[in-house]
Design a protein around this motif. Structure first.
Motif, PDB file in Angstrom:
ATOM      1  N   ALA A 196     -10.883 -10.267   1.093  1.00 21.80           N
ATOM      2  CA  ALA A 196     -10.907 -11.133   0.374  1.00 21.80           C
ATOM      3  C   ALA A 196     -10.026 -11.884  -0.156  1.00 21.80           C
ATOM      4  O   ALA A 196     -10.005 -12.359  -0.523  1.00 21.80           O
ATOM      5  CB  ALA A 196     -10.456  -9.520  -1.750  1.00 21.80           C
ATOM      6  N   GLY A 197      -9.768 -12.339   1.297  1.00 29.49           N
ATOM      7  CA  GLY A 197      -8.797 -13.246   2.141  1.00 29.49           C
ATOM      8  C   GLY A 197      -7.157 -12.046   1.914  1.00 29.49           C
ATOM      9  O   GLY A 197      -7.011 -13.616   2.328  1.00 29.49           O
ATOM     10  N   VAL A 198      -7.329 -11.385   1.277  1.00 31.38           N
ATOM     11  CA  VAL A 198      -5.772 -11.533   1.377  1.00 31.38           C
ATOM     12  C   VAL A 198      -4.968 -11.245   2.659  1.00 31.38           C
ATOM     13  O   VAL A 198      -5.390 -10.383   3.435  1.00 31.38           O
ATOM     14  CB  VAL A 198      -5.881  -9.916   0.529  1.00 31.38           C
ATOM     15  CG1 VAL A 198      -4.010  -9.665   0.627  1.00 31.38           C
ATOM     16  CG2 VAL A 198      -5.866  -9.908  -0.974  1.00 31.38           C
ATOM     17  N   ASN A 199      -3.900 -12.207   3.149  1.00 29.98           N
ATOM     18  CA  ASN A 199      -3.780 -12.011   4.531  1.00 29.98           C
ATOM     19  C   ASN A 199      -2.544 -11.384   4.451  1.00 29.98           C
ATOM     20  O   ASN A 199      -1.940 -11.007   5.249  1.00 29.98           O
ATOM     21  CB  ASN A 199      -3.751 -13.414   4.826  1.00 29.98           C
ATOM     22  CG  ASN A 199      -2.624 -13.758   5.790  1.00 29.98           C
ATOM     23  OD1 ASN A 199      -4.055 -13.743   7.043  1.00 29.98           O
ATOM     24  ND2 ASN A 199      -1.463 -14.203   6.832  1.00 29.98           N
ATOM     25  N   LYS A 200      -1.656 -10.548   2.945  1.00 31.87           N
ATOM     26  CA  LYS A 200      -0.491 -10.828   3.822  1.00 31.87           C
ATOM     27  C   LYS A 200      -0.177  -8.969   2.903  1.00 31.87           C
ATOM     28  O   LYS A 200      -0.537  -8.494   1.822  1.00 31.87           O
ATOM     29  CB  LYS A 200       0.655 -11.020   3.433  1.00 31.87           C
ATOM     30  CG  LYS A 200       1.362 -12.515   4.013  1.00 31.87           C
ATOM     31  CD  LYS A 200       3.052 -12.485   3.245  1.00 31.87           C
ATOM     32  CE  LYS A 200       3.284 -11.702   3.854  1.00 31.87           C
ATOM     33  NZ  LYS A 200       3.907 -11.541   5.178  1.00 31.87           N
ATOM     34  N   LEU A 201      -0.608  -7.550   3.543  1.00 32.57           N
ATOM     35  CA  LEU A 201      -0.398  -6.200   2.863  1.00 32.57           C
ATOM     36  C   LEU A 201       0.945  -5.918   3.345  1.00 32.57           C
ATOM     37  O   LEU A 201       0.863  -5.627   5.261  1.00 32.57           O
ATOM     38  CB  LEU A 201      -1.608  -5.536   3.738  1.00 32.57           C
ATOM     39  CG  LEU A 201      -1.710  -4.608   3.207  1.00 32.57           C
ATOM     40  CD1 LEU A 201      -2.844  -4.187   2.584  1.00 32.57           C
ATOM     41  CD2 LEU A 201      -1.472  -3.085   4.535  1.00 32.57           C
ATOM     42  N   LEU A 202       1.552  -5.316   3.423  1.00 30.97           N
ATOM     43  CA  LEU A 202       2.592  -3.821   3.766  1.00 30.97           C
ATOM     44  C   LEU A 202       1.642  -2.173   3.785  1.00 30.97           C
ATOM     45  O   LEU A 202       2.052  -2.572   2.552  1.00 30.97           O
ATOM     46  CB  LEU A 202       3.777  -3.655   3.095  1.00 30.97           C
ATOM     47  CG  LEU A 202       4.816  -2.765   3.797  1.00 30.97           C
ATOM     48  CD1 LEU A 202       5.027  -4.323   5.637  1.00 30.97           C
ATOM     49  CD2 LEU A 202       5.861  -3.137   2.875  1.00 30.97           C
ATOM     50  N   PHE A 203       1.172  -1.540   4.656  1.00 29.65           N
ATOM     51  CA  PHE A 203       1.294  -0.871   4.820  1.00 29.65           C
ATOM     52  C   PHE A 203       2.714   0.427   4.931  1.00 29.65           C
ATOM     53  O   PHE A 203       3.512   0.496   5.664  1.00 29.65           O
ATOM     54  CB  PHE A 203       0.314  -0.040   5.660  1.00 29.65           C
ATOM     55  CG  PHE A 203       0.305   1.125   5.806  1.00 29.65           C
ATOM     56  CD1 PHE A 203      -0.922   1.912   5.124  1.00 29.65           C
ATOM     57  CD2 PHE A 203      -0.090   2.024   7.381  1.00 29.65           C
ATOM     58  CE1 PHE A 203      -1.089   3.242   5.175  1.00 29.65           C
ATOM     59  CE2 PHE A 203       0.665   3.319   7.330  1.00 29.65           C
ATOM     60  CZ  PHE A 203      -0.789   4.262   6.053  1.00 29.65           C
ATOM     61  N   LEU A 236       1.102  -1.235   0.137  1.00 33.23           N
ATOM     62  CA  LEU A 236      -0.041   0.121  -0.104  1.00 33.23           C
ATOM     63  C   LEU A 236       0.442   1.275  -0.163  1.00 33.23           C
ATOM     64  O   LEU A 236       1.347   2.049   1.076  1.00 33.23           O
ATOM     65  CB  LEU A 236      -1.005   0.347   0.983  1.00 33.23           C
ATOM     66  CG  LEU A 236      -2.420   0.667   1.112  1.00 33.23           C
ATOM     67  CD1 LEU A 236      -3.344   0.915   2.494  1.00 33.23           C
ATOM     68  CD2 LEU A 236      -2.580   1.792   0.894  1.00 33.23           C
ATOM     69  N   ALA A 237       1.257   1.562  -1.010  1.00 28.87           N
ATOM     70  CA  ALA A 237       2.307   3.048  -1.829  1.00 28.87           C
ATOM     71  C   ALA A 237       1.037   3.920  -1.920  1.00 28.87           C
ATOM     72  O   ALA A 237       2.055   4.797  -2.084  1.00 28.87           O
ATOM     73  CB  ALA A 237       3.125   2.405  -2.182  1.00 28.87           C
ATOM     74  N   ALA A 238       0.363   3.939  -1.763  1.00 31.09           N
ATOM     75  CA  ALA A 238      -0.784   5.309  -2.967  1.00 31.09           C
ATOM     76  C   ALA A 238      -1.063   6.166  -1.954  1.00 31.09           C
ATOM     77  O   ALA A 238      -1.309   5.792  -0.303  1.00 31.09           O
ATOM     78  CB  ALA A 238      -1.646   4.889  -3.083  1.00 31.09           C
ATOM     79  N   ALA A 239      -0.621   7.182  -1.618  1.00 30.86           N
ATOM     80  CA  ALA A 239      -1.185   8.386  -0.552  1.00 30.86           C
ATOM     81  C   ALA A 239      -0.825   9.797  -1.406  1.00 30.86           C
ATOM     82  O   ALA A 239      -0.671   9.450  -2.449  1.00 30.86           O
ATOM     83  CB  ALA A 239      -0.142   8.596  -0.005  1.00 30.86           C
TER      84      ALA A 239
END
Length: 324
Positions: free
Chosen positions: A100-107, A64-67
């Motif tokens: 959606a069941g996405v278990n891995k995310l980086l903010f 998540l690099a959108a900002a």
């Protein structure tokens, strides 16, 4: 964690400086299915569009690099846009990823989350221990909310959503706008234009004594992928459910004078460098404590001078983007 190069990875914000660097890094590592989306594909501030996008694609990981980002002037002039758009982007993406069941995310957050008068170098534990810098408080609050969103989904749903807080970034795809850019692109452009006009001197605001830390965006991308790929045991041993974010920086700072002298050398400007001490200096020092990141096995490798050379060459190759 074993690297699965066949996973589908969605990089939100791929056209920005950090997002584009993450895409480059993933490609170098051999990932074969990198998903990107422009505004024509999905408006990240629109919850329905984001949910529909995740339903259309089988996504395994999200960066998540959108900002909405900008300098002091932009933050001061458009506080409503900065807090609203950033809150909406992160809330929509994190919630849609969970659904959606996405278990891995980086903010990806920002060092501005820390109090204005935080002890230097700033440790992760300084979060929410004091008042924020007023000029970018709305943006900082949005980024703090992103950290807490990740922590909350982890606690309640068992997700693996991680957060990294970068120091001041620079490099390819930076913003070199004459009014809205940060200090490094502003100085690179100012010295370059002064050289081509034949100016005798370049005047830099302030005394030159404040100290700042700078990280090349390719190092930021490498650190981001490193943190994302850490196995659960290693990551959890260096974080906690209520303190999950990790600082990313060099752990080394320099004075604005030292920065300006290096930019002068890199740009080839041969005139004088002077400082206008009547102009404000801002915070005396802003340095990240990166001991937690080092304990996790990563540290920066791009020197400031090498990084500035890279940023300057990119600017020279892309000057037409920044002409008024």
């Amino acid at each position: 964690m074993a690297r699965d190069l066949d996973q589908t990875i969605f990089v939100a914000g791929h056209r920005g400086m950090v997002g584009s660097a993450i895409v480059r890094r993933l490609k170098v590592l051999g990932y074969r299915h990198i998903l990107t989306a422009g505004r024509d594909d999905v408006d990240l501030t629109d919850q329905a569009q984001v949910q529909a996008y995740f339903e259309r694609h089988a996504i395994d990981q999200v960066y998540l690099a959108a900002a909405k980002v900008g300098g002091i002037q932009a933050n001061n002039s458009y506080p409503a846009e900065f807090i609203y758009q950033n809150l909406m982007i992160e809330a929509n993406l994190i919630h849609a990823a969970h659904q959606a069941g996405v278990n891995k995310l980086l903010f990806l957050g920002s060092s501005c989350i820390y109090p204005k008068h935080a002890e230097q170098p700033m440790r992760e534990e300084a979060l929410l221990t004091g008042t924020l810098e007023p000029t970018n408080e709305p943006y900082a609050i949005a980024k703090i909310a992103g950290i807490k969103l990740c922590e909350s989904y982890n606690r309640q749903y068992g997700c693996d959503y991680r957060s990294v807080m970068p120091t001041n970034l620079y490099g390819p795809n930076d913003n070199f706008h004459p009014e809205n850019s940060h200090v490094i692109p502003a100085l690179l452009r100012r010295f370059h234009e002064a050289k081509h006009r034949g100016d005798r001197e370049v005047v830099v605001w302030g005394s030159g004594t404040p100290m700042r830390e700078f990280l090349h965006v390719d190092d930021m991308a490498a650190a981001s992928v490193h943190v994302m790929e850490l196995d659960d045991e290693t990551y959890e041993a260096n974080t906690s459910p209520m303190l999950s974010h990790i600082n990313v920086g060099t752990g080394v700072d320099c004075t604005i004078r030292e920065l300006a002298e290096t930019v002068k050398r890199v740009s080839g400007f041969e005139g004088a460098l002077t400082f206008d001490a009547s102009k404000p200096d801002g915070t005396p020092r802003k340095l990240m404590d990166v001991s937690r990141l080092k304990a996790l096995g990563w540290q920066a490798s791009v020197t400031l001078e090498d990084g500035l050379q890279d940023a300057y060459h990119w600017f020279l190759d892309n000057q037409d983007r920044f002409r008024r």
